[in-house]
Design an enzyme around this catalytic site. Structure first.
Site, short mmCIF file in Angstrom:
data_model
loop_
_atom_site.label_atom_id
_atom_site.label_comp_id
_atom_site.label_asym_id
_atom_site.label_seq_id
_atom_site.Cartn_x
_atom_site.Cartn_y
_atom_site.Cartn_z
N HIS A 117 -5.12 70.65 -50.91
CA HIS A 117 -5.57 71.99 -51.28
C HIS A 117 -5.21 73.04 -50.22
CE1 HIS A 117 -8.81 74.10 -53.92
NE2 HIS A 117 -7.84 74.93 -53.59
N SER A 156 -9.32 82.09 -67.37
CA SER A 156 -10.16 82.94 -68.19
C SER A 156 -11.27 82.09 -68.78
CB SER A 156 -9.36 83.61 -69.31
OG SER A 156 -10.21 84.43 -70.09
N TRP A 163 -10.56 77.63 -61.38
CA TRP A 163 -11.35 78.13 -60.24
C TRP A 163 -12.34 79.16 -60.76
CZ3 TRP A 163 -13.81 77.84 -56.09
CH2 TRP A 163 -14.09 78.93 -55.25
N ARG A 194 -9.04 85.56 -74.34
CA ARG A 194 -8.19 85.84 -73.19
C ARG A 194 -7.25 84.69 -72.87
NH1 ARG A 194 -9.02 89.82 -69.56
NH2 ARG A 194 -6.99 89.09 -68.87
N ILE A 195 -7.70 83.47 -73.11
CA ILE A 195 -6.82 82.32 -72.89
C ILE A 195 -5.63 82.37 -73.84
CG2 ILE A 195 -6.65 79.82 -73.25
CD1 ILE A 195 -9.33 79.54 -71.83
N TYR A 246 -13.49 72.92 -56.70
CA TYR A 246 -13.88 73.82 -57.78
C TYR A 246 -15.18 73.39 -58.49
CZ TYR A 246 -9.05 75.59 -57.57
OH TYR A 246 -7.84 76.11 -57.18
#
Length: 269
Positions: A102, A237, A21, A242-243, A47
């Site tokens: 969703h 991310s 997202w 960061r992942i 998304y």
């Protein structure tokens, strides 16, 4: 990376997957995440990221578990079938691993939607079925509408600041073998913010625990989230760094004392 079973399917999913997202990181960070063990990617019709997910996994499709979701205005029987077909095209794949509603839509009978979803499973277009953002009552109604295939996942918001699902929803999901897929596990990023001006009790305790376990605040917040036996999470991310950091929230455990202190510092409302 440690793994948990999706419902009672026998399929093992990573405790920390990849959310998309508002994702803008391109294909390579997703591939880095997969190589780090996060082979569960979550996307959705809404998304606009199904295409990039499909391109990222085109050479390793059978190694990746893809979950996607249809819009709440596509829940009529024929609309569900069309939405699935469109997602397959955007993902450039022959099957969807986990197909989810969703958001609930009270204007459309849930039985009609579930009948269409079960048809997709029968046709081997979809492997497993789930919902997203369903309350306990909505989840119970959806589960009761299933005829031949189980409902195996409910994707809901869950983080240190938003713990209301602990009261009834998580126990319900444990009872009926439904995996909780926690989205927005770091809220808007503020939970693990490095802003030194944040002097809240919660922030202070989070940083203390992070120091004790030699991890980042984000990793501690994610580890807290997946401490429940039936909860996995899908942080988003845009960067490789960061992942990878998020992936290393799995593979170790917070102590009971650390969990208690975090729960006390971020009280459930």
């Amino acid at each position: 990376m440690e793994f948990k079973e999706l419902g009672k399917t026998g399929v093992m999913l990573p405790e920390v997957g990849l959310g998309t997202w508002l994702y803008e990181g391109g294909e390579e960070p997703l591939r880095i995440g997969i190589r780090s063990g996060a082979n569960h990617i979550d996307t959705a019709e809404m998304y606009g990221t199904e295409g990039i997910v499909g391109r990222a996994v085109q050479d390793i499709r059978d190694q990746v578990f893809i979950g996607t979701k249809m819009l709440s205005n596509h829940l009529r029987h024929d609309d569900v079938l069309r939405a699935a077909e469109d997602s397959l095209k955007r993902l450039n794949t022959r099957w969807i691993d986990l197909y989810q509603i969703h958001f609930p839509n009270p204007r459309i009978p849930i039985k009609e939607t579930m009948n269409a979803l079960e048809q997709l499973v029968d046709e081997k277009v979809v492997r497993y079925l789930g919902v997203s953002n369903f309350s306990l009552d909505e989840l119970d109604e959806a589960r009761g509408a299933m005829r031949n295939h189980p409902l195996v996942a409910n994707q809901v918001m869950y983080n240190l600041n938003k713990r209301d699902i602990e009261t009834e929803l998580i126990p319900y999901c444990e009872r009926y073998d439904i995996t909780v897929v926690a989205h927005t596990p770091l809220a808007d990023g503020s939970i693990a913010s490095n802003q030194t001006s944040d002097l809240s009790i919660g922030s202070q305790v989070l940083r203390q625990v992070a120091t004790e376990v030699d991890r980042t605040a984000a990793q501690v917040a994610l580890a807290w989230c997946i401490s429940h036996t039936n909860v996995i999470t899908i942080p988003k991310s845009n960067t490789e760094r960061r992942i990878v950091e998020n992936c290393f929230a799995s593979g170790w455990k917070l102590t009971e004392d650390q969990l208690r202190r975090l729960n006390d510092a971020f009280p459930r409302h």
